[in-house]
Design a protein around this motif. Structure first.
Motif, mmCIF file in Angstrom:
data_model
loop_
_atom_site.group_PDB
_atom_site.id
_atom_site.type_symbol
_atom_site.label_atom_id
_atom_site.label_comp_id
_atom_site.label_asym_id
_atom_site.label_seq_id
_atom_site.Cartn_x
_atom_site.Cartn_y
_atom_site.Cartn_z
ATOM 1 N N GLU A 353 45.965 21.226 -6.461
ATOM 2 C CA GLU A 353 45.451 22.329 -5.641
ATOM 3 C C GLU A 353 44.514 23.221 -6.467
ATOM 4 O O GLU A 353 43.406 23.561 -6.038
ATOM 5 C CB GLU A 353 46.632 23.155 -5.109
ATOM 6 C CG GLU A 353 46.179 24.252 -4.178
ATOM 7 C CD GLU A 353 47.251 25.300 -3.931
ATOM 8 O OE1 GLU A 353 48.449 25.012 -4.125
ATOM 9 O OE2 GLU A 353 46.865 26.424 -3.556
ATOM 10 N N GLN A 354 44.958 23.575 -7.670
ATOM 11 C CA GLN A 354 44.148 24.480 -8.497
ATOM 12 C C GLN A 354 42.863 23.806 -8.968
ATOM 13 O O GLN A 354 41.816 24.438 -9.058
ATOM 14 C CB GLN A 354 44.964 24.934 -9.716
ATOM 15 C CG GLN A 354 46.201 25.724 -9.379
ATOM 16 C CD GLN A 354 45.865 27.070 -8.743
ATOM 17 O OE1 GLN A 354 44.926 27.727 -9.136
ATOM 18 N NE2 GLN A 354 46.607 27.442 -7.728
ATOM 19 N N LYS A 357 40.566 24.011 -6.056
ATOM 20 C CA LYS A 357 40.149 25.370 -5.686
ATOM 21 C C LYS A 357 39.399 26.073 -6.816
ATOM 22 O O LYS A 357 38.473 26.833 -6.572
ATOM 23 C CB LYS A 357 41.366 26.201 -5.279
ATOM 24 C CG LYS A 357 41.940 25.771 -3.921
ATOM 25 C CD LYS A 357 43.042 26.677 -3.443
ATOM 26 C CE LYS A 357 43.541 26.224 -2.072
ATOM 27 N NZ LYS A 357 44.782 26.888 -1.674
ATOM 28 N N MET A 361 35.687 23.781 -5.864
ATOM 29 C CA MET A 361 35.206 24.636 -4.773
ATOM 30 C C MET A 361 34.027 25.532 -5.167
ATOM 31 O O MET A 361 33.041 25.607 -4.423
ATOM 32 C CB MET A 361 36.360 25.477 -4.235
ATOM 33 C CG MET A 361 36.348 25.613 -2.738
ATOM 34 S SD MET A 361 37.845 26.413 -2.180
ATOM 35 C CE MET A 361 37.510 28.087 -2.630
ATOM 36 N N GLU A 373 38.995 26.611 1.277
ATOM 37 C CA GLU A 373 40.399 26.788 0.908
ATOM 38 C C GLU A 373 41.334 26.205 1.970
ATOM 39 O O GLU A 373 42.305 25.512 1.650
ATOM 40 C CB GLU A 373 40.675 28.275 0.725
ATOM 41 C CG GLU A 373 41.564 28.474 -0.453
ATOM 42 C CD GLU A 373 41.576 29.903 -0.955
ATOM 43 O OE1 GLU A 373 40.504 30.386 -1.354
ATOM 44 O OE2 GLU A 373 42.668 30.480 -0.936
#
Ligand code: CS2
Length: 510
Positions: A353-354, A357, A361, A373
């Motif tokens: 996830e990190q 993101k 991203m 997100e």
């Protein structure tokens, strides 16, 4: 008609302490045109007469993904009376899918596995041609004036790219460069058919890429034009006026089929299907609105036509597919079989996830309608679907081809823009560890398996450089950025020293 009506025979296993109800699958009638009406009432099925549809679409790569995705959109159109949008499939290599489906009149069951299970029998595929068996039949079908659309899901390696360009030394490409009499590649089949279409001045045609490829339409165009320049220069101007090469973004998680799916579908649907396919409830198809032939009204089946496809491709490749690739490598290293299991490990879930993101991203522009997100959260939620086990090794298949699209471009963008790349360095290191371990365990399914095995070094640390180079990294800037490569090396050393999960935990607390 013998064998044409379904009958279930319950038997009782008296050797067990309890009476075990066991359905004898062998005695369930097979799925085909005649038995269709005997499907259980809860199963959705074609609302059209199968004999009254035709196939204006030729699809290269009639595998599971196609059957759970595009073929379903076509089936919906057929249900709406758009009777020409059936499909002639083409297998470029094996005859397995054709062999499985002919006896069931090309019908198959789609099992949609989410919070609830739904079954739908799809009737959109009319026929499957096998390229190596009858190449002329394929050329003729694509050249047929009634064919309006050619689509592809041939996977990354079907495009024969090396360092981002068509590998003209690959024996299959060499075959088609030498002669189009017996084409082997998708480019060869389409080029041979276009020569014929041009001579006949047949109807315009659209060639639409449905693979996880950036600018797939352009790649198809490049390959076809390369061959036309060599074999029929005069066809080029006809093609320029009459053929559109287009791209699309396709999305639906579709695992490979195993015996347990065959068994459960037979029990639940009431007919024996040798080639069912399972998929998640989510499905998405965004198509570049660039058509030369008749345009199937796919919007009536839930697809979206857009003028600029690139941002949609980017989001899918850099978030969803990159997330899959990270989880596949990390999950494999941690000993998991499936993606949803990898996500049950807190450090792996948080890392993925990190990484998306924090590193991907900020350097990835998303279309206005998409919130990066939310997209990432939704994707990870879809991956958690334990009803639909998706193998880490399925994602790891051909990873040397996939990583060039899924991770490398983000790394270059991060280096030149945000300078936030620590997660991406770790992800590349994890991929190298994955390749090394999978080669050693003989688990790797990749066109470069042999090359990876050849260059496995006693000096473990040389793997980073060697493996990334083999996967086409040298054409990206990060490969010559010594600071970045040093951080990949550090992560690699640590994963080797303490194991993937511990290395992530240490990485996350830095
Ligand atoms: C996956 C994709 O196997 C893989 O490499 O990342 O097939 C993915 O499941 C699909 O692109 C989802 O649409």
């Amino acid at each position: 008609m013998i064998g044409r009506s379904p009958f279930l025979v319950p038997t009782f296993n008296l050797s067990s302490k309890f009476l075990v109800f066991k359905v004898e699958l062998m005695k369930i009638a097979p799925l085909n045109n005649y038995t269709l009406e005997n499907l259980k009432a809860s199963v959705d099925r074609p609302q059209y007469a199968l004999s009254e549809t035709s196939s204006a679409i030729v699809h290269f790569g009639a595998g599971n993904f196609h059957r759970a995705h595009q073929a379903v959109y076509c089936d919906t159109l057929l249900n709406k009376g758009e009777s020409q949008w059936g499909i002639t499939g083409v297998s470029l290599r094996s005859s397995t899918m054709r062999d499985n489906l002919t006896s069931q009149d090309y019908l198959y069951t789609l099992a949609i596995l989410g919070d609830e299970t739904r079954y739908r029998v799809i009737g959109a595929i009319k026929n499957i041609l096998v390229g190596p068996e009858d190449p002329q039949a394929v050329v003729e079908k694509v050249a047929d004036d009634k064919t309006q659309l050619v689509t592809t899901t041939i996977t990354e390696k079907g495009y024969y790219l090396s360092d981002g360009v068509i590998d003209q030394s690959h024996p299959d490409i060499v075959n088609d460069i030498n002669s189009l009499a017996i084409p082997v590649t998708v480019y060869g089949f389409i080029a041979a058919a276009l020569i014929k279409r041009g001579k006949d001045n047949a109807a315009p045609l659209t060639v639409l890429c449905c693979d996880n490829m950036h600018a797939g339409g352009q790649r198809l165009k490049d390959g076809v034009n390369l061959l036309l320049e060599l074999h029929s220069e005069e066809t080029l101007s006809w093609v320029a006026k009459n053929v559109a090469f287009s791209s699309s973004m396709v999305d639906r998680v579709t695992p490979s089929t195993d015996q347990s799916l065959i068994d459960v579908v037979a029990q639940d649907a009431g007919l024996l299907d040798n080639a069912p396919v399972s998929a998640e409830p989510f499905t998405q198809w965004i198509i570049e609105d660039n058509f030369a032939g008749k345009k199937p009204p796919f919007e009536q089946a839930g697809a979206l036509f857009v003028s600029d496809i690139a941002p949609f491709e980017k989001v899918k490749l850099r978030f969803l597919n990159a997330g899959h690739t990270m989880l596949s490598a990390l999950g494999y290293l941690a000993g998991d079989r499936y993606i949803h299991e990898a996500l049950q490990r807190q450090p792996l879930a948080l890392f993925t996830e990190q990484a998306l993101k924090r590193n991907v991203m900020p350097v990835t522009s998303v279309p206005e309608s998409v919130n990066g997100e939310v997209y990432i959260d939704d994707v990870l939620q879809r991956f958690r679907n334990s009803r639909l086990p998706y193998g880490v090794l399925q994602v790891g298949t051909d990873s040397s081809q996939k990583i060039q699209q899924r991770l490398f471009p983000s790394v270059d963008d991060a280096l030149s823009n945000s300078k936030e790349y620590a997660y991406l360095a770790f992800a590349l290191a994890a991929w190298v560890c994955f390749v090394r371990k999978a080669v050693i365990n003989e688990d790797l399914n990749d066109p470069l398996s042999h090359d990876f095995a050849q260059c496995i070094d006693e000096h473990v640390n040389n793997d980073v450089h060697n493996f990334l180079k083999l996967a086409g990294a040298s054409k990206f800037n990060f490969f010559s950025d010594s600071e970045f490569m040093a951080s990949v090396d550090d992560c690699y050393t640590n994963i080797n020293n303490v194991g993937a999960e511990q290395a992530i935990s240490e990485f996350l607390t830095l």
